[in-house]
Design an enzyme around this catalytic site. Structure first.
Site, PDB file in Angstrom:
ATOM      1  N   THR A  38     -57.548  28.735-118.176  1.00 61.67           N
ATOM      2  CA  THR A  38     -58.602  29.554-118.785  1.00 61.67           C
ATOM      3  C   THR A  38     -59.942  29.452-118.056  1.00 61.67           C
ATOM      4  OG1 THR A  38     -59.125  27.773-120.328  1.00 61.67           O
ATOM      5  CG2 THR A  38     -57.571  29.432-121.099  1.00 61.67           C
ATOM      6  N   GLY A  39     -60.039  28.558-117.066  1.00 59.81           N
ATOM      7  CA  GLY A  39     -61.303  28.439-116.314  1.00 59.81           C
ATOM      8  C   GLY A  39     -61.492  29.627-115.390  1.00 59.81           C
ATOM      9  N   LYS A  95     -57.229  24.610-126.288  1.00 66.57           N
ATOM     10  CA  LYS A  95     -57.005  26.052-126.387  1.00 66.57           C
ATOM     11  C   LYS A  95     -55.526  26.384-126.634  1.00 66.57           C
ATOM     12  CE  LYS A  95     -61.156  27.527-124.086  1.00 66.57           C
ATOM     13  NZ  LYS A  95     -61.818  28.288-123.047  1.00 66.57           N
ATOM     14  N   ILE A 144     -55.071  22.106-106.252  1.00 65.17           N
ATOM     15  CA  ILE A 144     -55.969  22.890-105.391  1.00 65.17           C
ATOM     16  C   ILE A 144     -57.356  22.229-105.300  1.00 65.17           C
ATOM     17  CG2 ILE A 144     -57.057  25.169-105.107  1.00 65.17           C
ATOM     18  CD1 ILE A 144     -53.956  25.193-104.924  1.00 65.17           C
ATOM     19  N   THR A 145     -57.756  21.533-106.355  1.00 65.33           N
ATOM     20  CA  THR A 145     -59.105  20.966-106.483  1.00 65.33           C
ATOM     21  C   THR A 145     -59.595  20.197-105.261  1.00 65.33           C
ATOM     22  OG1 THR A 145     -58.558  20.688-108.814  1.00 65.33           O
ATOM     23  CG2 THR A 145     -60.555  19.563-108.021  1.00 65.33           C
ATOM     24  N   TYR A 173     -53.841  30.519 -92.690  1.00 64.51           N
ATOM     25  CA  TYR A 173     -53.721  31.977 -92.769  1.00 64.51           C
ATOM     26  C   TYR A 173     -53.676  32.556 -91.354  1.00 64.51           C
ATOM     27  CZ  TYR A 173     -55.893  30.720 -97.288  1.00 64.51           C
ATOM     28  OH  TYR A 173     -56.241  30.120 -98.472  1.00 64.51           O
ATOM     29  N   GLU A 220     -55.342  18.078 -87.896  1.00 67.19           N
ATOM     30  CA  GLU A 220     -56.742  17.997 -87.504  1.00 67.19           C
ATOM     31  C   GLU A 220     -57.104  16.538 -87.262  1.00 67.19           C
ATOM     32  OE1 GLU A 220     -58.197  20.125 -90.927  1.00 67.19           O
ATOM     33  OE2 GLU A 220     -58.714  18.307 -92.002  1.00 67.19           O
ATOM     34  N   HIS A 233     -63.708  18.897 -94.299  1.00 69.22           N
ATOM     35  CA  HIS A 233     -62.687  18.206 -95.095  1.00 69.22           C
ATOM     36  C   HIS A 233     -63.014  16.718 -95.159  1.00 69.22           C
ATOM     37  CE1 HIS A 233     -59.570  21.477 -93.895  1.00 69.22           C
ATOM     38  NE2 HIS A 233     -60.199  21.801 -94.999  1.00 69.22           N
TER      39      HIS A 233
END
Lengths: 290, 400
Positions: A17-18, A43, A96-97, A159, A209, A247
């Protein structure tokens, strides 16, 4: 075939819901991803984006049979969310955070070792198996179903690689964004191993990297166990020592952390290392004679 | 986030870790007052003056001096305060401009009264990325460059990993103290020292505590003499009081400004500026610049929203560097649409009047074709590219 996620995955969204959670959930649903519900404490019982919302992950699991979770929870609560998913029996947890404190992740790592689950991320773009499930924040349209597996610590650079692979006439089996944090749930080696064992993956692109030793460990593993061509690239050949490059995990401490050192090890282990990120797609095409 | 030595010592002392006593001073008068207090408490006329900057190797550039009396204290404090201190770690190293010293630490002579009975050790705590847990690294070879010790005499560098769920155990602190060759009161004090230091590390969300040297005094106390401490910036929400220890004068002012507007910028010393979305692609773009014969002037991640305002701010920050001869903008549009970014570039360009260096814009992903048309029809002196290789070729053209 593919790895980790596919059209049969039963996926819930923690933090549905964020703002971020809502936006990306609708994007994932639009792509055709099998999202079956979400979790936001307090919720439970509501409906959001046409999906049921639960108070806890275990409630979501028992009512929907969810086996995969994607986490869009703010950094201070994200470690807790990962542990909740693991304890509820979720098998694939994608976080993902960005910006989770390192000491939180040290605890989370130790905690989830006791559960039969795999964590991808944090601080990652997620996973996509083209035409089946987009469990992340990547732009879906650049992907095409195919036989190349991609492993990467970065978002937009992934990507870039995907786009080149697609433009070179190939597609992707599964793209795994393992994330840019110092403590990743899944290492480069583990992700490469999954793709190496996937019968439908014919070639692997491995993007690393500066910082840490994950690429070297993956390279040594590939040398012993590799059965498919691997194209490698390491970002940060020009990065100065001792500075964090965006990063949290991208920092050169000692000699082994540098792009040069990693590329040398990868070459010695039989990986086709490209110096320019513009050559990823064509190099893979050449290796596969396409 | 890095702390000054005096701040680091205060922090670990608040967890019960014994330290070399000292008082921070920003003026000569303060330094004299600090000296009197230190002498009174220690009963010894000798004091050490240490420059407080965020860089190691301060002694090499004359930033650490021993004062045997008040006159010497005044001389050293006067010289060090406001000096441009060059160390191997300040920008440009010993050949660079150095860093302005505006604070000094007036500290007690930790080796008194019996210098010869003192022993120096190395102790640090950090997170081991390989093992994904915290590690205590320690050695009998204190006061030296630990990387060199590890290279030349690896058997003298010990490591003790800590179970994240159980924490540091008693047998581990004993092992450290035994391996350092201690016995009696010094042994006991070292086990306490390590336990308290570990508590400080975890409780303050540090990413590194390095105490080199850790000193065993003639009377068997164990004290932290030099202390380097970095905090995990992502955990500062838990420690608002530590956030206040940030010294922005130690950071590059342009980097501080960039951060305040949500841009992740690191200044480098090349001639081609770049503006990219995403950290990995930004590093890869720097690499492309190098391979094309240029040298990157910066790392700059504009993040997920590259609208006109952000692009303009990024332009301004990059152009502040007089070495910049060209700018490469590399955006992979996903959720962000390339045409909007292109419009942002055009608007920012027009707002700024004339930009005197060539701009190369490479937009790929969502609506890349529309974006290229927009740039090409704008009438601006902006070169556009779609493929990464095309962008590389354009960079080659402008730097050669």
């Amino acid at each position: 075939m593919s790895v980790l996620v596919n059209k049969d995955s039963k996926i819930i969204v923690q933090g549905i819901t964020g703002t971020e959670g809502s936006f990306h959930t609708s994007q994932m649903i639009e792509y055709g991803t099998p999202i079956i519900g979400g979790v936001t404490p307090g919720k439970g019982g509501q409906e959001h984006l046409g999906k049921p919302v639960f108070n806890t992950v275990s409630e979501a699991v028992s009512k929907t049979g969810a086996d995969t979770s994607i986490i869009f929870v703010p950094p201070r609560f994200a470690g807790d969310a990962i542990m909740e998913a693991a304890s509820a029996g979720i098998k694939v947890i994608i976080c993902i955070t960005e910006g989770i404190p390192v000491q939180d992740m040290v605890k989370v790592r130790a905690y989830i070792n006791d559960y039969d689950c795999r964590l991808i991320g944090p601080n990652c773009p997620g996973i996509i198996t083209p035409d089946e499930a987009k469990v992340g924040i990547m732009p879906g349209f650049i992907h095409r179903k195919g036989k190349i597996g991609i492993v990467s610590r970065s978002g937009t650079l992934t990507y870039e690689a995907v786009d080149q692979v697609t433009k070179a006439g190939m597609g992707q089996s599964t793209c795994i964004g393992i994330g840019g944090d110092p403590i990743p749930g899944t290492t480069t080696k583990e992700a490469v191993e999954l793709l190496m064992n996937d019968p439908d993956t014919e070639g692997i692109v491995m993007i690393g990297e500066i910082g840490g030793s994950m690429e070297a460990n993956a390279a040594y593993w590939i040398k012993e166990n590799g059965t498919k061509p691997v194209v490698g690239f390491i970002a940060g050949q020009t990065a100065p020592k001792g500075r964090t490059m965006g990063h949290a995990g991208a920092i050169v401490g000692g000699e082994a952390d540098t792009a040069e050192a990693k590329m040398e090890i990868m070459r010695a282990c039989g990986i086709a290392v490209v110096e320019s990120p513009a050559e990823i797609g064509e190099t893979m095409a050449k290796l596969l004679n396409k | 986030m890095n702390l000054h030595e005096y701040q680091a010592k205060e922090l670990i002392e608040s967890y019960g870790v014994p330290i070399q006593k000292g008082i921070m001073a920003e003026s000569l008068d303060d330094a004299v007052a600090a000296y009197h207090k230190i002498v009174e408490e220690s009963g010894n006329d000798v004091a050490i003056v240490k420059a407080q900057i965020h860089a190691g190797g301060r002694g090499k550039g004359g930033g650490v001096k021993l004062a045997k009396n008040l006159d010497e204290l005044k001389e050293h404090a006067g010289n060090i305060l406001s000096m441009m201190l060059k160390t191997p770690q300040t920008p440009g190293g010993m050949e660079g401009p150095g860093k302005l010293v505006s604070k000094i630490l007036v500290a007690e002579d930790a080796y008194a009264p019996d210098f010869d009975a003192c022993k120096e050790f190395y102790v640090s705590i950090l997170m081991d990325r390989e093992k994904q847990r915290n590690v205590i690294i320690y050695s009998t070879e204190g006061g030296m460059d630990i990387e060199k010790v590890a290279e030349e005499t690896p058997h003298l560098v010990h490591k003790e990993w800590v179970d994240p769920q159980l924490g540091l155990q008693g047998f581990q602190t004993r092992k450290v103290a035994f391996n350092l060759g201690l016995s009696g009161a010094a042994f006991k004090n070292m086990t306490k020292f390590i336990a308290k230091l570990y508590k400080a590390f975890v409780s303050s969300d540090a990413s590194l505590i390095e105490i080199n040297p850790t000193v065993k005094t003639g009377d068997d106390r164990i004290i932290a003499v030099d202390t380097k401490l970095s905090l995990d910036g992502n955990a500062l929400f838990r420690h608002p009081e530590l956030e206040e220890l940030r010294d922005e004068s130690e950071e590059d002012p342009t980097e501080v400004e960039a951060k305040s507007i949500g841009l992740n910028y690191v200044k480098l010393d090349g001639n081609v500026g770049c503006m990219v979305n995403g950290a990995g692609l930004a590093m890869a773009t720097m690499d492309i610049i190098k391979l094309s014969g240029g040298s990157p002037a910066n790392f700059l991640d504009v993040g997920g929203t590259a609208d006109a305002k952000r692009v303009e701010s990024a332009f301004k920050i990059i152009l502040r560097d007089p070495n910049v001869k060209a700018i490469l903008i590399n955006i992979f549009g996903g959720i962000v649409r390339c045409d909007r970014v292109a419009q942002g570039v055009v608007d920012a360009y027009k707002n700024m009047g004339t930009i005197s260096v060539p701009i190369i814009v490479r937009l790929q992903g969502t609506n890349a074709d529309i974006a290229k048309e927009l740039i090409d029809n704008s009438g601006l002196a902006v070169k556009s590219a779609v493929l990464l290789q095309e962008a590389a070729d354009l960079v080659k053209e402008v730097v050669s």
